[in-house]
Design a protein around this motif. Structure first.
Motif, PDB file in Angstrom:
ATOM      1  N   ILE A 146      11.106   8.004  -5.584  1.00 11.39           N
ATOM      2  CA  ILE A 146      10.560   6.729  -5.129  1.00 11.39           C
ATOM      3  C   ILE A 146       9.983   6.949  -3.732  1.00 11.39           C
ATOM      4  O   ILE A 146      10.669   7.440  -2.836  1.00 11.39           O
ATOM      5  CB  ILE A 146      11.652   5.632  -5.080  1.00 11.39           C
ATOM      6  CG1 ILE A 146      12.404   5.584  -6.413  1.00 11.39           C
ATOM      7  CG2 ILE A 146      11.044   4.277  -4.751  1.00 11.39           C
ATOM      8  CD1 ILE A 146      13.669   4.743  -6.375  1.00 11.39           C
ATOM      9  N   ALA A 147       8.716   6.612  -3.555  1.00 10.06           N
ATOM     10  CA  ALA A 147       8.026   6.802  -2.282  1.00 10.06           C
ATOM     11  C   ALA A 147       7.334   5.500  -1.896  1.00 10.06           C
ATOM     12  O   ALA A 147       7.322   4.545  -2.669  1.00 10.06           O
ATOM     13  CB  ALA A 147       7.018   7.944  -2.395  1.00 10.06           C
ATOM     14  N   PRO A 148       6.757   5.406  -0.695  1.00  9.52           N
ATOM     15  CA  PRO A 148       6.053   4.177  -0.310  1.00  9.52           C
ATOM     16  C   PRO A 148       5.016   3.752  -1.344  1.00  9.52           C
ATOM     17  O   PRO A 148       4.871   2.567  -1.625  1.00  9.52           O
ATOM     18  CB  PRO A 148       5.414   4.549   1.031  1.00  9.52           C
ATOM     19  CG  PRO A 148       6.376   5.534   1.616  1.00  9.52           C
ATOM     20  CD  PRO A 148       6.864   6.336   0.446  1.00  9.52           C
ATOM     21  N   THR A 149       4.277   4.703  -1.924  1.00  4.83           N
ATOM     22  CA  THR A 149       3.376   4.429  -3.052  1.00  4.83           C
ATOM     23  C   THR A 149       3.567   5.544  -4.059  1.00  4.83           C
ATOM     24  O   THR A 149       4.071   6.632  -3.730  1.00  4.83           O
ATOM     25  CB  THR A 149       1.896   4.372  -2.632  1.00  4.83           C
ATOM     26  OG1 THR A 149       1.479   5.692  -2.229  1.00  4.83           O
ATOM     27  CG2 THR A 149       1.677   3.393  -1.482  1.00  4.83           C
ATOM     28  N   ALA A 193      12.031   4.761   5.174  1.00  4.88           N
ATOM     29  CA  ALA A 193      11.779   3.744   6.192  1.00  4.88           C
ATOM     30  C   ALA A 193      10.350   3.227   6.162  1.00  4.88           C
ATOM     31  O   ALA A 193      10.059   2.190   6.749  1.00  4.88           O
ATOM     32  CB  ALA A 193      12.105   4.300   7.581  1.00  4.88           C
ATOM     33  N   ALA A 194       9.454   3.928   5.476  1.00  6.43           N
ATOM     34  CA  ALA A 194       8.059   3.497   5.389  1.00  6.43           C
ATOM     35  C   ALA A 194       7.801   2.631   4.160  1.00  6.43           C
ATOM     36  O   ALA A 194       6.681   2.159   3.971  1.00  6.43           O
ATOM     37  CB  ALA A 194       7.134   4.714   5.367  1.00  6.43           C
ATOM     38  N   LEU A 208       9.851  -3.266  17.863  1.00  4.58           N
ATOM     39  CA  LEU A 208       9.257  -2.212  17.038  1.00  4.58           C
ATOM     40  C   LEU A 208       9.024  -2.679  15.611  1.00  4.58           C
ATOM     41  O   LEU A 208       7.990  -2.407  15.005  1.00  4.58           O
ATOM     42  CB  LEU A 208      10.177  -0.979  17.040  1.00  4.58           C
ATOM     43  CG  LEU A 208      10.118  -0.095  18.283  1.00  4.58           C
ATOM     44  CD1 LEU A 208      11.249   0.911  18.261  1.00  4.58           C
ATOM     45  CD2 LEU A 208       8.782   0.625  18.370  1.00  4.58           C
ATOM     46  N   GLY A 209       9.995  -3.386  15.047  1.00  4.43           N
ATOM     47  CA  GLY A 209       9.839  -3.874  13.685  1.00  4.43           C
ATOM     48  C   GLY A 209       8.670  -4.826  13.550  1.00  4.43           C
ATOM     49  O   GLY A 209       7.964  -4.828  12.531  1.00  4.43           O
ATOM     50  N   LEU A 210       8.440  -5.640  14.580  1.00  8.58           N
ATOM     51  CA  LEU A 210       7.318  -6.580  14.555  1.00  8.58           C
ATOM     52  C   LEU A 210       5.991  -5.827  14.547  1.00  8.58           C
ATOM     53  O   LEU A 210       5.079  -6.169  13.788  1.00  8.58           O
ATOM     54  CB  LEU A 210       7.395  -7.510  15.764  1.00  8.58           C
ATOM     55  CG  LEU A 210       6.208  -8.455  15.970  1.00  8.58           C
ATOM     56  CD1 LEU A 210       6.091  -9.429  14.803  1.00  8.58           C
ATOM     57  CD2 LEU A 210       6.352  -9.213  17.292  1.00  8.58           C
ATOM     58  N   LEU A 211       5.877  -4.805  15.388  1.00  5.88           N
ATOM     59  CA  LEU A 211       4.628  -4.042  15.416  1.00  5.88           C
ATOM     60  C   LEU A 211       4.359  -3.396  14.063  1.00  5.88           C
ATOM     61  O   LEU A 211       3.223  -3.361  13.579  1.00  5.88           O
ATOM     62  CB  LEU A 211       4.689  -2.973  16.506  1.00  5.88           C
ATOM     63  CG  LEU A 211       4.700  -3.476  17.960  1.00  5.88           C
ATOM     64  CD1 LEU A 211       4.708  -2.289  18.912  1.00  5.88           C
ATOM     65  CD2 LEU A 211       3.515  -4.380  18.245  1.00  5.88           C
ATOM     66  N   ASP A 212       5.406  -2.871  13.425  1.00  7.99           N
ATOM     67  CA  ASP A 212       5.225  -2.244  12.115  1.00  7.99           C
ATOM     68  C   ASP A 212       4.808  -3.264  11.068  1.00  7.99           C
ATOM     69  O   ASP A 212       4.002  -2.967  10.181  1.00  7.99           O
ATOM     70  CB  ASP A 212       6.505  -1.545  11.682  1.00  7.99           C
ATOM     71  CG  ASP A 212       6.753  -0.258  12.456  1.00  7.99           C
ATOM     72  OD1 ASP A 212       5.773   0.315  12.959  1.00  7.99           O
ATOM     73  OD2 ASP A 212       7.917   0.165  12.571  1.00  7.99           O
TER      74      ASP A 212
END
Length: 448
Positions: A94-97, A167-168, A262-266
């Protein structure tokens, strides 16, 4: 190969040639396997609990994908989890896409094929699979859209699940929840995971679990990484708060009192900006025009042409931070860099703050290129009063980071109003988005 050997090959049937190819691929895999020397953090722990996890946290270039790929290959070539299955193993990646799973976890230089040349990638009506000659397989999933996560519901039962760059993943929480339902093959189904950490709730929750075993690698210790690449990574992040995350594999916690998290920027980060109606180059100059190389803030931002809903559902034009050209440079070099950005981005104006002796920037800009549309802004309010409305644009999901600038992210997420002067990159970003979205010109554009 000798002429006699070539002549012998011509007598083989297609089935015999395929069998020979598999045998040779197996020998190649064994040679590569024997030469591989792991880093300490790539050495898997002892037995992992059922539904537990081996979580590799590491900086850039520390071989997180490499370690997980080797683990999966070893799992396939170990005891079967279910002897009734072809090859004894059914796994998932399982990956980001799904494309990331193909490129990074299978085909990439650290993927499954790099560790076992016998792996083949097959796409059928049932999905995309990495398969071994024995019949063992790993099905590839993404976690980018709700539809991706729904596919995990019907992804079948598995004995091992590999989370690549966890995390991505946009939908990491649901991906964990749904994949866990299918971890039911064999005596000890479990996870492995590889990621550069980010302060996401799901990652923090995993670190707190007693059945998650964590290993960590640092970029500075990744001696297999080419020295030039390692030096560039160290130079890019050294001295910033993000050094701990991107190079040392630590999960950062937010700075209390900072306007940006940091979470907001992401959450607001996008891969590319849409068509833009206005673009500005904002400059936060040093107070004097001496020949010394002072820190100069230069940020390029644009205003989207279309009306898009924000977090509250309000239709508005969104702002996009396109480039960060800040750095320590002489006044003439700062002016030239701003002018280059003005032309490269086809900007509408260069906007510069002239408080505290910054009037020199206009003189230098006009000397270098009198055709530039240049205007000044004056700070009639305190830094906190100017910065808070811009931070609120990010909270409302109306402002977005297009670039990935470690230095800019670092300044935004560590500046606490009242404890220190606001840094140059942050000030330039505030001036750019204020001009585009919070002034009368920005309000007029939003209403148009």
């Amino acid at each position: 190969m000798t002429p006699e050997q070539l002549a012998e090959l011509e007598t083989y049937t297609p089935e015999e040639l395929e069998l020979l190819e598999r045998e040779l691929a197996g020998q190649l895999w064994q040679k590569r396997w024997a030469r591989w020397t792991p880093y300490p953090w790539q050495v898997p722990p002892g037995e992992i609990e059922t539904h537990g996890m081996w979580l590799q946290l590491g900086g850039r270039g520390t071989g997180k994908t490499d370690g997980c790929a080797r683990y999966m290959v070893a799992h396939v070539n170990g005891p079967p989890c279910d002897p009734r299955l072809p090859g004894g193993h059914r796994m998932s990646i399982i990956a980001p896409t799904q494309g990331d799973a193909v490129e990074s976890a299978v085909n990439g230089p650290s993927g499954l094929k790099a560790h076992d040349a016998r792996v083949v990638l097959r796409t059928t009506v049932g999905g995309t699979y990495a398969r071994w000659p024995s019949g063992a397989e790993a099905k590839l999933f993404g976690a980018h859209t709700p539809d991706d996560v729904e596919r995990l519901r019907s992804g079948g039962n598995r004995c091992l699940a590999w989370l690549e760059e966890a995390a991505a993943m946009r939908h990491l929480g649901p991906a964990l929840a749904h994949s866990a339902m299918g971890l039911r093959i064999g005596p000890n189904p479990h996870y492995i995971a590889s990621t550069t950490p980010k302060p996401r709730k799901e990652i923090i929750d995993l670190l707190a679990r007693p059945d998650v075993i964590t290993t960590r690698g640092r970029t500075r210790d990744a001696h297999h990484l080419p020295e030039l690449m390692r030096s560039k990574l160290l130079a890019q992040y050294a001295g910033t708060r993000l050094e701990r995350q991107e190079l040392d594999g630590d999960v950062l916690t937010d700075v209390e009192g900072a306007l940006w998290l940091l979470g907001l920027l992401d959450l607001t980060r996008v891969g590319a900006a849409p068509p833009l109606s206005r673009i500005v180059v904002a400059v936060d100059p040093a107070a004097t025009s001496t020949e010394e190389a002072d820190e100069m803030g230069i940020v390029v931002a644009g205003l989207g042409a279309a009306l898009v809903p924000d977090r509250n559902g309000t239709m508005r034009q969104h702002g996009y931070v396109l480039d960060d050209l800040s750095g320590r440079m002489r006044p003439i070099d700062a002016a030239r860099k701003a002018i280059e950005a003005y032309h490269a981005h086809r900007a509408d104006a260069i906007v510069a703050e002239v408080n505290n002796g910054g009037e020199w920037i206009g003189t230098v800009v006009r000397q270098v290129d009198p055709t530039v549309n240049y205007r000044t802004v004056h700070a009639s309010r305190g830094k906190l009063t100017r910065a808070e409305p811009v931070a609120a644009l990010f909270e409302q999901r109306a402002a977005h980071m297009v670039i990935a600038s470690a230095q800019l992210d670092d300044q935004l997420t560590t500046w606490v109003p009242g404890l220190a002067d606001s840094p140059d990159r942050l000030d330039a970003l505030v001036w750019a988005l204020t001009d585009l979205m919070l002034t009368s010109a920005g309000n007029y554009a939003a209403a148009a």
